[in-house]
Design a protein around this motif. Sequence first.
Motif, mmCIF file in Angstrom:
data_model
loop_
_atom_site.group_PDB
_atom_site.id
_atom_site.type_symbol
_atom_site.label_atom_id
_atom_site.label_comp_id
_atom_site.label_asym_id
_atom_site.label_seq_id
_atom_site.Cartn_x
_atom_site.Cartn_y
_atom_site.Cartn_z
ATOM 1 N N THR A 123 69.488 6.983 65.914
ATOM 2 C CA THR A 123 68.467 6.619 66.893
ATOM 3 C C THR A 123 67.149 6.280 66.204
ATOM 4 O O THR A 123 66.495 5.284 66.538
ATOM 5 C CB THR A 123 68.264 7.758 67.893
ATOM 6 O OG1 THR A 123 69.477 7.973 68.616
ATOM 7 C CG2 THR A 123 67.159 7.438 68.892
ATOM 8 N N PHE A 124 66.751 7.094 65.230
ATOM 9 C CA PHE A 124 65.519 6.833 64.503
ATOM 10 C C PHE A 124 65.602 5.507 63.750
ATOM 11 O O PHE A 124 64.638 4.718 63.722
ATOM 12 C CB PHE A 124 65.239 7.970 63.523
ATOM 13 C CG PHE A 124 64.028 7.761 62.675
ATOM 14 C CD1 PHE A 124 62.756 8.024 63.164
ATOM 15 C CD2 PHE A 124 64.146 7.277 61.379
ATOM 16 C CE1 PHE A 124 61.629 7.820 62.387
ATOM 17 C CE2 PHE A 124 63.022 7.062 60.590
ATOM 18 C CZ PHE A 124 61.761 7.336 61.095
ATOM 19 N N SER A 125 66.745 5.230 63.146
ATOM 20 C CA SER A 125 66.911 4.013 62.356
ATOM 21 C C SER A 125 66.790 2.764 63.213
ATOM 22 O O SER A 125 66.218 1.754 62.788
ATOM 23 C CB SER A 125 68.272 4.026 61.649
ATOM 24 O OG SER A 125 68.377 5.142 60.790
ATOM 25 N N VAL A 126 67.331 2.826 64.416
ATOM 26 C CA VAL A 126 67.278 1.680 65.320
ATOM 27 C C VAL A 126 65.910 1.555 65.975
ATOM 28 O O VAL A 126 65.298 0.479 65.996
ATOM 29 C CB VAL A 126 68.396 1.785 66.380
ATOM 30 C CG1 VAL A 126 68.225 0.734 67.464
ATOM 31 C CG2 VAL A 126 69.768 1.655 65.722
ATOM 32 N N ASP A 127 65.399 2.665 66.511
ATOM 33 C CA ASP A 127 64.161 2.610 67.282
ATOM 34 C C ASP A 127 62.912 2.490 66.421
ATOM 35 O O ASP A 127 61.969 1.782 66.791
ATOM 36 C CB ASP A 127 64.033 3.856 68.165
ATOM 37 C CG ASP A 127 65.055 3.882 69.288
ATOM 38 O OD1 ASP A 127 65.769 2.880 69.456
ATOM 39 O OD2 ASP A 127 65.140 4.903 69.991
ATOM 40 N N SER A 128 62.884 3.183 65.289
ATOM 41 C CA SER A 128 61.673 3.218 64.469
ATOM 42 C C SER A 128 61.742 2.297 63.258
ATOM 43 O O SER A 128 60.732 1.699 62.881
ATOM 44 C CB SER A 128 61.396 4.656 64.001
ATOM 45 O OG SER A 128 61.142 5.497 65.107
ATOM 46 N N LEU A 129 62.903 2.173 62.635
ATOM 47 C CA LEU A 129 63.031 1.313 61.464
ATOM 48 C C LEU A 129 63.472 -0.096 61.822
ATOM 49 O O LEU A 129 63.488 -0.979 60.966
ATOM 50 C CB LEU A 129 64.023 1.922 60.468
ATOM 51 C CG LEU A 129 63.696 3.335 59.973
ATOM 52 C CD1 LEU A 129 64.746 3.799 58.970
ATOM 53 C CD2 LEU A 129 62.298 3.409 59.358
ATOM 54 N N ARG A 130 63.862 -0.311 63.074
ATOM 55 C CA ARG A 130 64.273 -1.627 63.576
ATOM 56 C C ARG A 130 65.495 -2.175 62.840
ATOM 57 O O ARG A 130 65.619 -3.388 62.639
ATOM 58 C CB ARG A 130 63.113 -2.632 63.489
ATOM 59 C CG ARG A 130 61.856 -2.181 64.211
ATOM 60 C CD ARG A 130 62.112 -1.900 65.672
ATOM 61 N NE ARG A 130 60.905 -1.465 66.368
ATOM 62 C CZ ARG A 130 60.891 -0.954 67.596
ATOM 63 N NH1 ARG A 130 62.035 -0.820 68.261
ATOM 64 N NH2 ARG A 130 59.768 -0.590 68.166
ATOM 65 N N LEU A 131 66.393 -1.292 62.445
ATOM 66 C CA LEU A 131 67.647 -1.725 61.852
ATOM 67 C C LEU A 131 68.641 -2.052 62.960
ATOM 68 O O LEU A 131 68.654 -1.400 64.001
ATOM 69 C CB LEU A 131 68.198 -0.641 60.934
ATOM 70 C CG LEU A 131 67.317 -0.314 59.720
ATOM 71 C CD1 LEU A 131 67.854 0.892 58.972
ATOM 72 C CD2 LEU A 131 67.197 -1.514 58.789
ATOM 73 N N ARG A 132 69.464 -3.044 62.732
ATOM 74 C CA ARG A 132 70.378 -3.513 63.776
ATOM 75 C C ARG A 132 71.837 -3.165 63.504
ATOM 76 O O ARG A 132 72.654 -3.140 64.424
ATOM 77 C CB ARG A 132 70.254 -5.041 63.916
ATOM 78 C CG ARG A 132 68.862 -5.506 64.327
ATOM 79 C CD ARG A 132 68.771 -7.013 64.296
ATOM 80 N NE ARG A 132 67.412 -7.488 64.529
ATOM 81 C CZ ARG A 132 66.996 -8.722 64.269
ATOM 82 N NH1 ARG A 132 67.848 -9.610 63.766
ATOM 83 N NH2 ARG A 132 65.745 -9.070 64.496
ATOM 84 N N ARG A 133 72.163 -2.939 62.251
ATOM 85 C CA ARG A 133 73.553 -2.610 61.902
ATOM 86 C C ARG A 133 73.530 -1.473 60.898
ATOM 87 O O ARG A 133 72.929 -1.580 59.830
ATOM 88 C CB ARG A 133 74.281 -3.823 61.322
ATOM 89 C CG ARG A 133 75.766 -3.575 61.008
ATOM 90 C CD ARG A 133 76.437 -4.865 60.546
ATOM 91 N NE ARG A 133 77.871 -4.697 60.362
ATOM 92 C CZ ARG A 133 78.504 -4.791 59.175
ATOM 93 N NH1 ARG A 133 77.810 -5.066 58.075
ATOM 94 N NH2 ARG A 133 79.802 -4.630 59.087
ATOM 95 N N LEU A 134 74.198 -0.387 61.239
ATOM 96 C CA LEU A 134 74.262 0.789 60.392
ATOM 97 C C LEU A 134 75.709 1.019 59.973
ATOM 98 O O LEU A 134 76.623 0.896 60.802
ATOM 99 C CB LEU A 134 73.722 2.009 61.141
ATOM 100 C CG LEU A 134 72.295 1.850 61.680
ATOM 101 C CD1 LEU A 134 71.924 3.053 62.540
ATOM 102 C CD2 LEU A 134 71.302 1.679 60.545
ATOM 103 N N LEU A 135 75.904 1.355 58.713
ATOM 104 C CA LEU A 135 77.247 1.433 58.151
ATOM 105 C C LEU A 135 77.567 2.838 57.649
ATOM 106 O O LEU A 135 76.689 3.539 57.140
ATOM 107 C CB LEU A 135 77.385 0.459 56.979
ATOM 108 C CG LEU A 135 77.015 -1.004 57.256
ATOM 109 C CD1 LEU A 135 77.109 -1.805 55.974
ATOM 110 C CD2 LEU A 135 77.906 -1.595 58.330
ATOM 111 N N LEU A 136 78.810 3.212 57.791
ATOM 112 C CA LEU A 136 79.359 4.424 57.197
ATOM 113 C C LEU A 136 80.553 4.019 56.352
ATOM 114 O O LEU A 136 81.341 3.156 56.753
ATOM 115 C CB LEU A 136 79.825 5.412 58.268
ATOM 116 C CG LEU A 136 78.810 5.901 59.293
ATOM 117 C CD1 LEU A 136 79.516 6.670 60.407
ATOM 118 C CD2 LEU A 136 77.747 6.766 58.630
#
Length: 202
Positions: A123-136
């Motif tokens: 949530t922080f990565s999308v909302d605050s860092l404005r990242l659109r694709r997160l990978l595992l």
Amino acid sequence: MTVSPLPYPLRLTGDGVVLREWRWEDLDDLVALLDEPDIARWTLRPSPFDVEAGLAYLRRALQGRVNGSRIQLAITADGGKPLGEVLLFDVRADAHEAELGYLVGLPFRRRGLASAALSLLTTFSVDSLRLRRLLLRIDRGNSASTSVARRCGYRPAADPVIVQQAGPYGPVHLDTWEFVEGRPGPHDDRRKNVAARRYGRR
């Protein structure tokens, strides 16, 4: 494209966990967490993981935090004893994407800590860092980790399998899982509600 330094220091709270920066006084707890066969199997950490390895780990973590190249936080229940770790790294600003990872110590599993921590950092990565694709990157044999990924809205990606030959238990086959902002998922409404409470949005 230049990657902006990631925020430091950082403390995230929600879903029953507190994510905080690692401290030097965490050394003994860190060694206890990482000196465990499953951790070595799934994360390729040194095994055995001793005090020397712990000191090197904390040095790298602190360096990465100070220079803003990664987010690496201890998972805690109340800001105290570390129970695991969640991290974000390999940020590719041109693609608005990054990789995440997580682990929880053996005595603290089956409490929902990994799911809570991954959800919070996602949530922080999308909302605050404005990242659109997160990978595992998850070993295909690690069913516990894939269950966490699914609960947090990640899905298998089309990326080719990554084969690492240096694992202590033989070759490691990593599948890529992805969270894509804007793609509906079974926990999408829950994630938005959590974000609204945490960041004051409605």
